[in-house]
Design an enzyme around this catalytic site. Structure first.
Site, PDB file in Angstrom:
ATOM      1  NE  ARG A  63      82.509 -29.127 -96.783  1.00 47.15           N
ATOM      2  CZ  ARG A  63      82.611 -29.525 -97.053  1.00 47.15           C
ATOM      3  NH1 ARG A  63      84.653 -29.718 -96.968  1.00 47.15           N
ATOM      4  NH2 ARG A  63      82.161 -30.492 -98.336  1.00 47.15           N
ATOM      5  CG  ASP A 254      76.060 -35.421 -98.702  1.00 51.10           C
ATOM      6  OD1 ASP A 254      76.756 -35.058 -99.522  1.00 51.10           O
ATOM      7  OD2 ASP A 254      76.608 -35.224 -97.337  1.00 51.10           O
ATOM      8  CG  ASN A 264      76.857 -35.106-103.542  1.00 52.40           C
ATOM      9  OD1 ASN A 264      77.504 -35.517-102.840  1.00 52.40           O
ATOM     10  ND2 ASN A 264      77.379 -34.797-104.592  1.00 52.40           N
ATOM     11  CE  LYS A 265      75.958 -28.905-100.427  1.00 53.63           C
ATOM     12  NZ  LYS A 265      75.266 -29.146 -99.567  1.00 53.63           N
TER      13      LYS A 265
HETATM   14  O1  MRU Z   1      77.174 -29.853 -97.354  1.00 50.94           O
HETATM   15  P1  MRU Z   1      77.835 -30.165 -97.575  1.00 50.94           P
HETATM   16  O2  MRU Z   1      79.616 -29.640 -97.599  1.00 50.94           O
HETATM   17  O3  MRU Z   1      78.573 -30.803 -95.764  1.00 50.94           O
HETATM   18  O4  MRU Z   1      78.538 -31.732 -98.204  1.00 50.94           O
HETATM   19  C1  MRU Z   1      79.093 -32.110 -99.257  1.00 50.94           C
HETATM   20  C2  MRU Z   1      78.690 -33.002 -99.482  1.00 50.94           C
HETATM   21  O5  MRU Z   1      77.834 -32.635-100.896  1.00 50.94           O
HETATM   22  C3  MRU Z   1      79.687 -34.016-100.234  1.00 50.94           C
HETATM   23  O6  MRU Z   1      79.572 -33.828-102.150  1.00 50.94           O
HETATM   24  C4  MRU Z   1      79.614 -34.601 -99.847  1.00 50.94           C
HETATM   25  O7  MRU Z   1      79.342 -35.044 -98.635  1.00 50.94           O
HETATM   26  C5  MRU Z   1      80.228 -36.651 -99.989  1.00 50.94           C
HETATM   27  S1  MRU Z   1      82.521 -35.320 -99.588  1.00 50.94           S
HETATM   28  C6  MRU Z   1      83.143 -36.816 -99.259  1.00 50.94           C
END
Ligand code: MRU
Length: 366
Positions: A63, A254, A264-265
């Site tokens: 991920r 993202d 982002n998350k």
């Molecule tokens: O759901 P995930 O764990 O894939 O989410 C990841 C994130 O939101 C990160 O902040 C993002 O991908 C940047 S990773 C360098």
């Protein structure tokens, strides 16, 4: 020059090596560190075709936006190896491209990497060794992400140093480290470089419900790096900003829209508002592969929703009362709440559409 300036200048070289690989090409397979099992156990899983890679992305063995892009590229290379020979490679790989692209919808890095693979395939001579050439292309995507992270680490560290000369308390969200990328990390890469430069006191880590990327993964990486850190529930972020003299929130992305909106998350948007209220700087660190110039703003972006069970089970215990649960896993931080976007092409402060367009049309601004 003051002593500390000399010290900082000498200390800027980041530690490059990661002590583990989230993804690696080994024995003709894509070897993934199963991130669902960390920190309790370090288990590696080998994928040998595109369907296995797509399942690993969907189920979050791998991920993080850059890491899933790299995995997708290797997925195509694996599938070409699996097929072996074809007179119509683009027809033979079409289903795998579609399967991988649909594995997770929000991070643009996945479709970006698959587009590079498709373009590479389209440019190959009829007699080319297609599996070998596609593997080279996947390796090159992997390698350039790692290099981009090292550059961003340095640029982000210099941005911190522009404002602060002494060790700072930082706050981060989710996991943006070597686990989430081709190595070193984006936001966590900046934190690593800042630590090397003597600019980090403590890293406060949001646990990042419901997958706990903060408390399971970021804390694990910080521990291995010997960087002083502390985990807290997501809801404690405001209290910490008020009471712990935090000066920077540093997160990844993202996808970044052409106007600077940051996807982002889930929880990142709330952090940006809290940061503004408390007068903290808000830094977003992402490679240019996360910038989607085709997306004018983030109003209509597809936000992945995952199963309600991720909220309704706490380990073995059900907290299901029959009330429905809503589980969006990303959110949108408007550009005007972002102080700086750090990419490998350069740093933009107070991002807007013009600055993003300028950045993307130059190879390097720094
Ligand atoms: O759901 P995930 O764990 O894939 O989410 C990841 C994130 O939101 C990160 O902040 C993002 O991908 C940047 S990773 C360098």
């Amino acid at each position: 020059m003051m002593f500390w300036e000399l010290f900082m200048q000498q200390a800027v070289q980041p530690v490059v090596a990661d002590s583990f690989s989230a993804l690696a090409w080994r024995d003709n397979a894509l070897r993934l560190l199963d991130q669902r099992l960390l920190p309790a156990s370090e288990v590696y899983v080998d994928c040998t075709d595109a369907a296995q890679v797509a399942a690993a992305i969907r189920d979050m063995l791998v991920r993080g936006a850059p890491a899933i892009g790299i995995a997708g590229a290797y997925g195509i290379a694996l599938q070409a190896r699996f097929i072996g020979q074809s007179d119509d490679w683009s027809g033979a790989l079409a289903e795998s491209f579609a399967l991988l692209e649909a594995a997770r919808p929000t991070a643009v890095n996945l479709s970006w990497a698959l587009k590079l693979m498709r373009d590479r395939l389209g440019r190959l001579a009829p007699d080319a060794d297609v599996p070998a050439r596609l593997l080279e292309a996947a390796r090159s995507i992997h390698q350039s992400d790692h290099e981009a992270n090292l550059t961003m680490g340095k640029l982000g560290m210099q941005l911190i140093r522009k404002h602060h000369k002494t060790p700072q308390n930082l706050l981060t969200h989710c996991n943006t480290g070597a686990l989430a990328t081709g190595g070193y990390g984006t936001a966590l890469g900046v934190i690593r470089a800042a630590h090397e430069a003597g600019l980090v006191d403590t890293v406060f880590i949001d646990e990042t419900r419901p997958w706990l990327q903060g408390s399971r993964l970021t804390a694990w990486e910080m521990q291995r790096e010997g960087i002083s850190a502390c985990v807290h529930v997501d809801a404690a972020a405001g209290h910490l900003m008020k009471t712990r003299e935090i000066t920077w929130v540093i997160v990844g992305a993202d996808r970044i829209a052409a106007n600077g909106d940051v996807i982002n998350k889930i929880g990142t948007y709330a952090l940006s508002i809290l940061a503004m209220h408390h007068g903290l700087r808000f830094m977003v660190v992402a490679p240019s592969s996360s910038i989607d110039m085709a997306l004018e703003n983030a109003d209509d972006v597809i936000i992945e929703e995952r199963s309600a069970n991720e909220l309704l089970m706490l380990g073995d215990q059900s907290v299901d009362t029959g009330v429905p649960a809503f589980n969006p896993v990303f959110d949108v931080t408007p550009a005007d709440l972002v102080d700086a976007i750090v990419t490998e092409k350069g740093v933009i402060e107070r991002p807007d559409a013009k600055k993003l367009a300028d950045l993307m049309s130059h190879r390097h601004l720094h």
